[in-house]
Design an enzyme around this catalytic site. Structure first.
Site, mmCIF file in Angstrom:
data_model
loop_
_atom_site.group_PDB
_atom_site.id
_atom_site.type_symbol
_atom_site.label_atom_id
_atom_site.label_comp_id
_atom_site.label_asym_id
_atom_site.label_seq_id
_atom_site.Cartn_x
_atom_site.Cartn_y
_atom_site.Cartn_z
ATOM 1 N N ASP A 53 -171.678 30.871 -3.486
ATOM 2 C CA ASP A 53 -171.189 32.043 -3.777
ATOM 3 C C ASP A 53 -170.982 32.434 -1.827
ATOM 4 O O ASP A 53 -170.533 33.796 -2.217
ATOM 5 C CB ASP A 53 -171.260 33.056 -4.794
ATOM 6 C CG ASP A 53 -172.685 33.632 -4.213
ATOM 7 O OD1 ASP A 53 -173.720 32.735 -3.005
ATOM 8 O OD2 ASP A 53 -173.301 34.535 -4.851
ATOM 9 N N ALA B 43 -119.924 27.347 -13.173
ATOM 10 C CA ALA B 43 -120.249 28.490 -13.467
ATOM 11 C C ALA B 43 -120.822 28.331 -15.220
ATOM 12 O O ALA B 43 -119.525 28.328 -15.801
ATOM 13 C CB ALA B 43 -120.267 30.290 -13.315
ATOM 14 N N TYR C 7 -127.513 25.415 -15.606
ATOM 15 C CA TYR C 7 -129.026 24.203 -15.633
ATOM 16 C C TYR C 7 -128.376 22.948 -15.799
ATOM 17 O O TYR C 7 -127.724 22.403 -16.191
ATOM 18 C CB TYR C 7 -128.726 24.407 -17.522
ATOM 19 C CG TYR C 7 -130.466 23.355 -17.728
ATOM 20 C CD1 TYR C 7 -131.715 23.803 -17.298
ATOM 21 C CD2 TYR C 7 -130.606 22.425 -18.986
ATOM 22 C CE1 TYR C 7 -132.298 22.353 -17.267
ATOM 23 C CE2 TYR C 7 -131.223 21.589 -19.413
ATOM 24 C CZ TYR C 7 -132.291 22.061 -17.899
ATOM 25 O OH TYR C 7 -133.205 21.071 -18.691
ATOM 26 N N LYS D 47 -133.723 20.406 -13.884
ATOM 27 C CA LYS D 47 -135.287 20.101 -13.804
ATOM 28 C C LYS D 47 -134.837 18.376 -13.700
ATOM 29 O O LYS D 47 -133.819 18.139 -14.057
ATOM 30 C CB LYS D 47 -135.863 20.170 -15.036
ATOM 31 C CG LYS D 47 -137.178 19.904 -15.307
ATOM 32 C CD LYS D 47 -137.128 19.472 -17.139
ATOM 33 C CE LYS D 47 -135.867 18.334 -17.264
ATOM 34 N NZ LYS D 47 -136.781 17.940 -18.815
ATOM 35 N N ARG E 266 -171.770 40.593 -12.163
ATOM 36 C CA ARG E 266 -171.497 41.801 -11.830
ATOM 37 C C ARG E 266 -170.038 41.641 -11.233
ATOM 38 O O ARG E 266 -169.126 41.934 -11.582
ATOM 39 C CB ARG E 266 -171.956 41.357 -10.239
ATOM 40 C CG ARG E 266 -173.358 43.437 -10.392
ATOM 41 C CD ARG E 266 -173.284 43.417 -9.457
ATOM 42 N NE ARG E 266 -174.196 42.841 -8.173
ATOM 43 C CZ ARG E 266 -174.070 42.902 -6.444
ATOM 44 N NH1 ARG E 266 -172.680 44.194 -6.376
ATOM 45 N NH2 ARG E 266 -174.269 42.648 -5.661
ATOM 46 N N GLN F 85 -181.334 23.870 -13.164
ATOM 47 C CA GLN F 85 -182.517 24.887 -13.074
ATOM 48 C C GLN F 85 -181.624 25.717 -14.332
ATOM 49 O O GLN F 85 -181.194 26.574 -14.451
ATOM 50 C CB GLN F 85 -182.086 25.212 -11.548
ATOM 51 C CG GLN F 85 -183.518 26.821 -11.054
ATOM 52 C CD GLN F 85 -182.867 27.893 -10.631
ATOM 53 O OE1 GLN F 85 -181.702 27.972 -10.421
ATOM 54 N NE2 GLN F 85 -184.021 28.230 -10.346
#
Ligand code: UD1
Ligand code: MG
Length: 457
Positions: A103, A379, A365, A350, A15, A73
């Site tokens: 579940d 800027a 950046y 980063k 389901r 199983q």
């Protein structure tokens, strides 16, 4: 009390209408099965056996925990058949075997422990609950004195039995030796042609083994996931409980219904979180941190008094005290901001460190950069850190002023106090204290006229 735990996780979950095995769907960022495994940790079982079947390899690879054993199983002929497969893996010295479901993710450790204690290696203990609508569940059959006599599955039940409200939750604890004997004796002469684990209740009664029932504190603990609707319902319950725990600890949430924590969120005092924020992995917020609306923050450490403004995305970053970030900023892995650093709108950082007081307030950046104290990064300026094959570093000394719209071509070092004229593309190192301007000079063309359209006659 030595304990075996068996977790049934072989079913397909039709389901869910998903290629992913049901127990690998996620709740609060971790799989349903892993929730159950985490809950088992404090129970200190001698052995924890997970029964897999559908997509067994993926399920086994995903599960983590100490001393886990897996049994397969295939095919799946019912819950009794599942436990038959687990029998050889059970530790015979552990006199109680607790059976849980992969579940049913929100079962609490103390409820499971109480169920195991109720068994005590001697009785068959069932976790049961009264439901307003018991449709689909196995019903608990009791005699006139109230003693449990058996469980009848919904499909096999007569109308009188179907009117019963007390149901079997799918979780039980049984004496290990008796469980082995009972499951091997199961038959599948029922409506579904399955080996029902629930048939062992009548066997225990026939042998004179006491059958007892314990109840969970709340229905949420025993709700299973069979469909996307049920998964979403449990997610909301899980998030609500997490939000309440944060508020109990003093965190001020603008709206507990609009917070998602998919991992571990640790907060100091006087923390405020506005609406629609998502926290993933491990996040810690220092004293007095404010998080604006619509932020996504993952694996981050945010120092005391820092202000994260709306729509900011932070992943794998460390932010110093009293820094301000956003709105609309993006901090990627390896971003480390010192005290009182300012990162403004549409700025991406980063793998870069910014020392105390540095500012990059607009449209910029910084990648693979080391930025000194009090630097002002203009800027539209960027580090050109990638030459098409390798990444290179940009080192910007203390008190450098980078004008607007500059390209800093790495590898590059700007000494302390350098000023970079707006619009420069800088590709060679600049000594401390100098002004560098690297752009075409301005030309004024005398006598030039704009073209005009010829008028139609
Ligand atoms: C079972 C109980 C029912 C109870 C209900 C609670 C039986 C016969 N019935 O019914 O009394 O009210 O749970 O939710 O036990 N599984 C396997 N292998 C199988 C079949 C199932 O591993 O061959 C696993 C499923 O993945 C699931 C759990 O066992 O995690 C329960 O199976 P499910 O088919 O949902 O049992 P129900 O029919 O709901
Ligand atoms: Mg079920």
């Amino acid at each position: 009390m030595a304990l075996n735990i068996v977790i049934m996780a072989a079913g397909k979950g039709t389901r869910m209408k998903s290629a992913r095995p049901k127990v690998l769907h996620r709740l609060g960022g971790i799989s349903l099965l892993q929730h159950v495994l985490n809950t088992c940790v404090p129970l200190q079982a001698a052995r924890t056996v997970v029964i897999t079947g559908h997509e067994a390899e993926a399920v086994e690879a995903s599960a983590s925990g100490e001393g886990l054993a897996f049994v397969r199983q295939v095919p799946q002929l019912g819950t009794g058949h599942a436990i038959q497969q687990a029998v050889p893996a059970l530790d015979g010295r552990a006199t109680t075997t607790l059976i849980l479901n992969g579940d049913v993710p929100l079962i609490r450790a103390d409820t499971a422990a109480a169920l195991a204690r109720a068994c005590g290696g001697e009785k068959l203990a069932l976790l049961t609950i009264e439901l307003a609508d018991a449709t689909g569940y196995g019903r608990i059959l009791r005699d006139a004195a109230g003693a449990v006599r058996g469980i009848v599955e919904h499909k096999d039940a007569n109308p009188a039995q179907r009117s019963l409200r007390e149901v079997y939750t799918g979780m039980m604890a049984a004496p290990t030796a008796a469980l082995k004997r009972w499951v091997m004796a199961l038959k599948n002469d029922n409506a579904q042609r399955e080996y029902y684990l629930t048939d062992i209740v009548a066997m225990a009664v026939a042998e004179g083994v006491p059958v007892v029932a314990t109840q969970p504190d709340s229905e949420t603990e025993v709700l299973g996931v069979n469909s996307p609707v049920q998964l979403a319902d449990l997610e909301r319950r899980f998030q609500r409980a997490g939000a309440e725990a944060l508020m109990e600890a003093g965190v001020r949430l603008a709206d507990p219904a609009r917070l998602d924590v998919r991992g571990e969120l640790r907060c100091g005092s006087e923390v405020e979180i506005d609406v629609n924020c998502v926290f993933e992995g491990r996040v810690s917020l220092g004293d007095g941190v404010h998080i604006g609306a619509h932020c996504v923050i993952r694996n981050a450490e945010i120092g005391a008094g820092a202000e994260i403004q709306p729509f900011t995305h932070i992943d794998g970053a460390k932010i110093g005290p009293k820094a301000t970030v956003g709105p609309f900023a993006r901090l990627r892995p390896g971003a480390e901001l010192g005290a009182e650093v300012h990162i403004g709108n549409f700025v991406e950082v980063k793998n870069s460190t910014l020392a105390a007081g540095a500012k990059a307030n607009h449209l910029a950046y910084l990648g693979d950069a080391t930025v000194g104290e009090r630097v002002n990064y203009g800027a539209g300026s960027i580090t050109a850190n990638y030459d098409g094959a390798h990444k290179h570093r940009t080192v910007i000394g203390a008190d450098v002023h980078v004008g607007s719209n500059c390209v800093l071509v790495a590898p590059l070092t700007l000494g302390d106090g350098v000023t970079v004229g707006a619009g420069s593309t800088v590709s060679k190192d600049v000594p401390a204290g100098k002004l560098v301007v690297a752009r075409a000079g301005q030309t004024i063309i005398e006598g030039w006229q704009r073209p005009t359209k010829a008028k139609k006659a």
